[in-house]
Design an enzyme around this catalytic site. Structure first.
Site, PDB file in Angstrom:
ATOM      1  N   ASP A   1       0.824  -1.206   0.000  1.00  0.00           N
ATOM      2  CA  ASP A   1       0.000   0.000   0.000  1.00  0.00           C
ATOM      3  C   ASP A   1       0.861   1.261   0.000  1.00  0.00           C
ATOM      4  OD1 ASP A   1      -1.283  -2.248   1.030  1.00  0.00           O
ATOM      5  OD2 ASP A   1      -2.500  -1.133   2.444  1.00  0.00           O
TER       6      ASP A   1
ATOM      7  N   GLU B   1      -6.763 -10.197  -3.819  1.00  0.00           N
ATOM      8  CA  GLU B   1      -6.488 -11.333  -2.928  1.00  0.00           C
ATOM      9  C   GLU B   1      -7.550 -12.422  -3.016  1.00  0.00           C
ATOM     10  OE1 GLU B   1      -5.963  -9.381   0.827  1.00  0.00           O
ATOM     11  OE2 GLU B   1      -4.560  -7.975  -0.092  1.00  0.00           O
TER      12      GLU B   1
END
Length: 763
Positions: A351, A477
Site C-alpha cells: 500500500d 487477494e
C-alpha cells in the site's frame, strides 16, 4: 463516528460524548481518528483520564518477534513474524476533585468537546463537569506530536474551578506494559502482546526497557513544567503528583514533555537530550513551530473542494494523516496503519508504495526519499529472501517491519511478487518528480537493478518466444497463484525498462550490456492476456472462463467474503476483492486504449465487491476517466469518509492510511486527470455536475503548480520555475509567475455500469 460535529474545512470536532460513544468499539475508532503522529512516534487519541479502548504509544519499528506455527511445514515458510510494541505511554492523567475521581462514565458532564486541528497539528479537549459535591470544574488539554522535533510529544493540562474553591490532585503517569485488549476475530487485527518490555533501569526522569526477544532498547523520558510536583518511579512507571487548592479564576496549568529514543546507542542520553531541548523551547514555542511546519505543507499540498463540506473535510483529514504517517518516518517504514493503531501488526505493505508515496511525492517529497532509502536499507534481507526462494536479485516482502517476510500465508504473501515492481515504480516516480539524481546513484539504481533481476529470472518464454510470469498473486487477494496477472506483468515491464534506462544513464558497475538487453527483451515480449470474445483484458490468463460468482444468493452480511467463504470458492470464481486490472489501468494507463479502458472498467465493475479499502480510489480514477463521473464522485466520498464518518470496527485498530491517500488520488488523478507516464506530467481535468470547483496544488522539481478546475475551464498557475506538461495530449508551458486558462469541452456524464455492491449514492 459517533458525536462527530458538522464538517469543518480545517478541523474534526467531536461535540459531545454520549453513552454510545463510550462503548469499546466507539472509543477505539475515535482514538484512531484523533491520533497524533509524525512518522517517528504516534499517540492514539485516548481520553486523558480514560476510559481507554486501546492504549497506544507507537515508536516506528519498535517491534517484538513471534514464532509462526504451521499445521504442516513447508520449505521457505517464514519462521517468525513481527508485531509493533505498545511503548511506554505518557498520556494518562488522573484528576481528583474533593476526593472524587473524574470519570466521564459516571460524572455529570455539562460539556465535552475534542478538536483535531489540521492547521495547528494539535488535539484540543475541553470539558465542564459538576462533581457530586456540586463543584463546577473546567478541564482542558492540548496535545501535540512535534514535526520539527521528531522524538518529542507534549501535553498541556489545565484545570479551573468555576464557582468555589476546590481541592485537586493530579497524577500524571508515564507507564509501560499496560494491559492490552484482546484482538478481534479478524485476520487484519494485531496479535496481543502482554508485557513485551523488560525493565533495565528507572528514575524520576527516564525509563529504560528492552523488548524481550528482538532486544531493542527504548528510553522514555518525561518532564513536568508548572506547579511543583512530587515525583516517583518504579520499573514500569514514573509518576508526578500535584496537590493544591484552586480558587475560582486561577487555573492550574501543567505542561508535560515526553521524549523517546530506541534502537540507537545511548538511548537514555538521547531521550533526555530531546526532552530537555523541548523544555527549553517551551510548550508555546512547540505549538508555533508545529504551525509553521504545517503552513509550509499546506502551501503545496492543499486541495479545495466546493460544494461538499464533508468531502472537503475528508480529503484534508486524509492528507493530514498521510503526512503524520510519513513526515519523520525515515529511517523506518510507513506502515499500513501509520502510527494510529496496531492493525496488521504494524506492518508495512505494498500500500505504501502504490498509494501513499505517490501522494507524498507530489506534496512532501523529502519524506519519500527517506522511505525509499529504508527499502534500500532492507535490500540485503530481500536478497536473502530471493536466494531462499531460488530466485535472482531481490524479493521484497509482502508484510514486514524490519525487512524480513512476516506473512505466513504464502499464496497471498510470498507469491505477491508485484511488490518488487511497486517499489521500483515508486523509485522511478520520485526521481522523475524531484530530479534527485543523488538518491538514484546512492540507492535507487540498486533497487531497480535487483528488482529487475528477479523479473528476468521468473519470466520464461514459450515456444513462440512470448514471455510469461506464472504462479503469482496480483493485488486482488480473491485470486491467487495465477498465470500472467496483467497488473504484475505491466508493472514488471515498467520495472525492467526503468532499470535498463537508469543503468544506461548512470553506467552502473556490474551490470553488463547483455543483462540490460535481456531486461528489454523480456519487457517487450511479456504476455498481456486478452479475451477477444468478451472484448476485455483478462485479470489473469483464464479469468474470464472461471465460473461467475452468484451475487444474487450472497447476502449483505456475507461481506467481506473472506470471512464467510473458503478461499477455495473465491479462487475459482470471477469475484474480485479489490481493484486489480482497474489499478493496472490507473498506474499503467499508457498500455491501454481509451476504448479498452471503457470496456474493461464496465466488465470488472460487475465483479468487484470492494472488500478492501484499497479499491475505491482506483475505481474512482477510472470511473472519472471513462466518463462515469457521478460514480467516480460516489467512490471519492467512500474513500474520503471511510474512517472519518462511515465507522466500522476495522478503524479501531488504526486508520487505513492508503484510503486516506485515496481521497487525494480520487480527486487529483480522477477529476484532475493527473498522470505521469514516461516521467512527464499530464492533465485531463473533468468534473461531475455536482462538483462546481476543484483546486489542488502539487510540486514538480523546482516548480509549484496550482490547478483550478470548473465545469467551463481549467487554470494552471506556476511559481518557482517554468513548467511544461501536457493538457489533453497537447503540450503546455506555463512561465514562472504566470497563469494559463484553457476552456474545457462539456463532458457527458455516463450512467454507472452494473455492480454487485455499488458505493452509497452521494446526495
Amino acid at each position: 463516528m459517533r458525536d462527530l460535529g458538522p464538517a469543518e474545512p480545517w478541523a474534526v470536532r467531536e461535540t459531545a460524548l454520549s453513552r454510545d460513544a463510550l462503548s469499546m468499539s466507539a472509543l477505539r475508532q475515535a482514538e484512531s481518528v484523533f491520533a497524533l503522529a509524525n512518522g517517528h512516534i504516534g499517540l492514539r487519541g485516548n481520553l486523558d483520564e480514560g476510559p481507554c479502548g486501546m492504549p497506544g504509544t507507537y515508536l516506528n519499528s519498535l517491534r517484538e518477534q513471534r514464532d509462526l506455527d504451521y499445521p504442516e511445514a513447508g520449505y521457505g515458510y517464514p519462521e517468525r513474524t513481527e508485531t509493533i510494541v505498545d511503548a511506554p505511554n505518557g498520556k494518562p492523567i488522573v484528576l481528583t476533585v474533593d476526593d472524587e475521581r473524574f470519570d466521564v462514565r459516571t460524572a455529570t458532564v455539562r460539556r465535552h468537546e475534542r478538536c483535531l486541528d489540521l492547521r495547528a497539528g494539535t488535539l484540543r479537549r475541553d470539558v465542564e463537569w459538576v462533581s457530586e459535591s456540586g463543584a463546577a470544574i473546567r478541564v482542558s488539554s492540548v496535545r501535540v506530536v512535534s514535526f520539527p522535533h521528531p522524538a518529542v510529544a507534549a501535553i498541556r493540562y489545565e484545570v479551573e474551578a468555576l464557582e468555589r474553591p476546590v481541592r485537586i490532585r493530579i497524577e500524571s503517569d508515564l507507564i509501560a506494559n499496560e494491559e492490552q485488549p484482546e484482538p478481534r476475530d479478524d485476520p487484519r487485527a494485531s496479535a496481543t502482546l502482554h508485557s513485551p518490555l523488560r525493565s533495565s533501569s528507572h528514575s524520576p526522569d527516564v525509563l529504560l526497557h528492552r523488548t524481550r526477544r528482538s532486544g531493542i532498547e527504548v528510553a522514555s523520558a518525561v518532564a513536568h513544567v508548572g506547579p511543583p510536583v512530587t515525583r516517583s518511579s518504579e520499573p514500569d512507571r514514573i509518576r508526578a503528583v500535584v496537590s493544591t487548592t484552586l480558587e475560582p479564576g486561577e487555573p492550574l496549568r501543567l505542561d508535560k514533555f515526553l521524549a523517546y529514543a530506541w534502537g540507537v546507542q545511548d538511548p537514555v542520553d538521547n531521550a533526555l537530550a530531546a526532552r530537555d531541548e523541548a523544555v527549553r523551547w517551551g510548550f508555546d514555542a512547540l505549538l508555533a513551530r508545529q504551525r509553521e511546519y504545517l503552513d509550509d505543507f499546506w502551501e503545496t499540498a492543499d486541495v479545495e473542494v466546493d460544494g461538499d463540506p464533508e468531502v472537503q473535510q475528508g480529503v484534508r483529514f486524509g492528507l493530514f494523516h498521510v503526512l503524520q504517517a510519513g513526515a519523520q518516518a525515515g529511517p523506518h517504514p510507513i506502515a499500513a496503519k501509520g502510527l494510529t493503531g496496531n492493525g496488521y501488526d504494524g506492518h508495512v505493505l505494498w500500500d505504501t508504495e502504490a498509494f501513499v508515496l505517490p501522494v507524498l511525492t507530489y506534496t512532501h517529497p523529502a519524506c519519500v526519499g527517506l522511505a525509499l532509502r529504508w527499502r534500500h536499507a532492507t535490500l540485503d534481507a530481500a536478497r536473502d529472501r530471493a536466494r531462499e526462494l531460488r530466485l535472482a536479485g531481490a524479493a521484497y516482502p509482502w508484510r514486514t517491519i524490519s525487512g524480513a517476510e512476516c506473512s505466513g500465508y504464502w499464496p497471498a504473501g510470498t507469491a505477491a511478487l508485484h511488490v518488487n515492481a511497486d517499489i521500483a515504480a515508486a523509485v522511478l516516480r520520485y526521481v522523475a518528480a524531484t530530479g534527485d539524481e543523488e538518491f538514484l546513484r546512492e540507492a535507487g539504481a540498486e533497487i531497480l537493478v535487483e528488482t529487475a533481476r528477479l523479473w528476468c529470472r521468473v519470466t520464461h518464454a514459450d515456444d513462440e518466444g512470448v514471455h510469461h510470469i506464472d504462479g503469482v498473486t496480483g493485488p486482488d487477494e480473491y485470486t491467487a497463484l495465477v498465470d500472467d496477472n496483467v497488473f504484475t506483468n505491466l508493472m514488471a515491464q515498467h520495472n525492467l525498462l526503468g532499470a535498463a534506462s537508469a543503468v544506461e544513464r548512470l553506467g552502473i558497475a556490474g551490470v553488463t550490456a547483455e543483462e540490460i538487453g535481456a531486461w528489454r527483451a523480456a519487457a517487450r515480449r511479456l504476455f498481456i492476456p486478452y479475451a477477444p470474445r468478451r472484448g476485455v483484458h483478462e485479470q489473469h490468463s483464464g479469468f474470464t472462463r472461471l465460473q461467475e460468482w452468484d451475487f444474487d444468493a450472497t447476502k449483505d452480511d456475507d461481506y467481506p467474503l473472506m470471512l464467510n467463504f473458503p478461499y477455495l470458492d473465491l479462487y475459482r470464481r470471477q469475484v474480485v476483492k479489490q481493484a486489480d486490472l482497474v489499478l493496472a489501468m490507473m498506474l499503467r494507463g499508457d498500455a491501454f486504449t481509451a476504448e479498452e479502458k471503457r470496456r474493461n472498467f464496465a466488465y470488472y465493475e460487475a465483479r468487484t465487491v470492494r472488500d478492501s479499502s484499497l479499491s475505491a480510489p482506483a475505481q474512482a480514477v477510472l470511473a472519472a476517466e471513462t466518463g462515469h463521473l457521478r460514480l467516480a464522485y460516489d467512490y471519492l466520498a467512500e474513500a474520503a469518509l471511510l474512517d472519518l464518518r462511515s465507522g466500522g470496527e476495522a478503524s479501531g485498530d488504526g486508520l487505513h492510511i492508503a484510503a486516506c491517500a485515496g481521497a487525494w488520488i480520487a480527486l487529483v488523478q480522477g477529476f484532475g486527470g493527473l498522470r505521469d507516464h514516461g516521467g512527464r506530467l499530464s492533465f485531463a481535468p473533468r468534473l461531475p455536475s455536482c462538483l462546481p470547483r476543484l483546486s489542488f496544488r502539487l510540486r514538480w522539481r523546482d516548480s509549484r503548480l496550482r490547478v483550478t478546475v470548473t465545469g467551463a475551464e481549467v487554470t494552471y498557475a506556476v511559481t518557482g520555475a517554468d513548467l511544461a506538461f501536457d493538457h489533453y495530449g497537447s503540450s503546455v508551458t506555463v512561465p514562472v509567475g504566470e497563469t494559463v486558462t484553457i476552456p474545457l469541452d462539456p463532458v457527458e456524464e455516463l450512467p454507472a455500469p452494473p455492480s454487485p455492491r455499488p458505493p452509497e449514492r452521494r446526495t
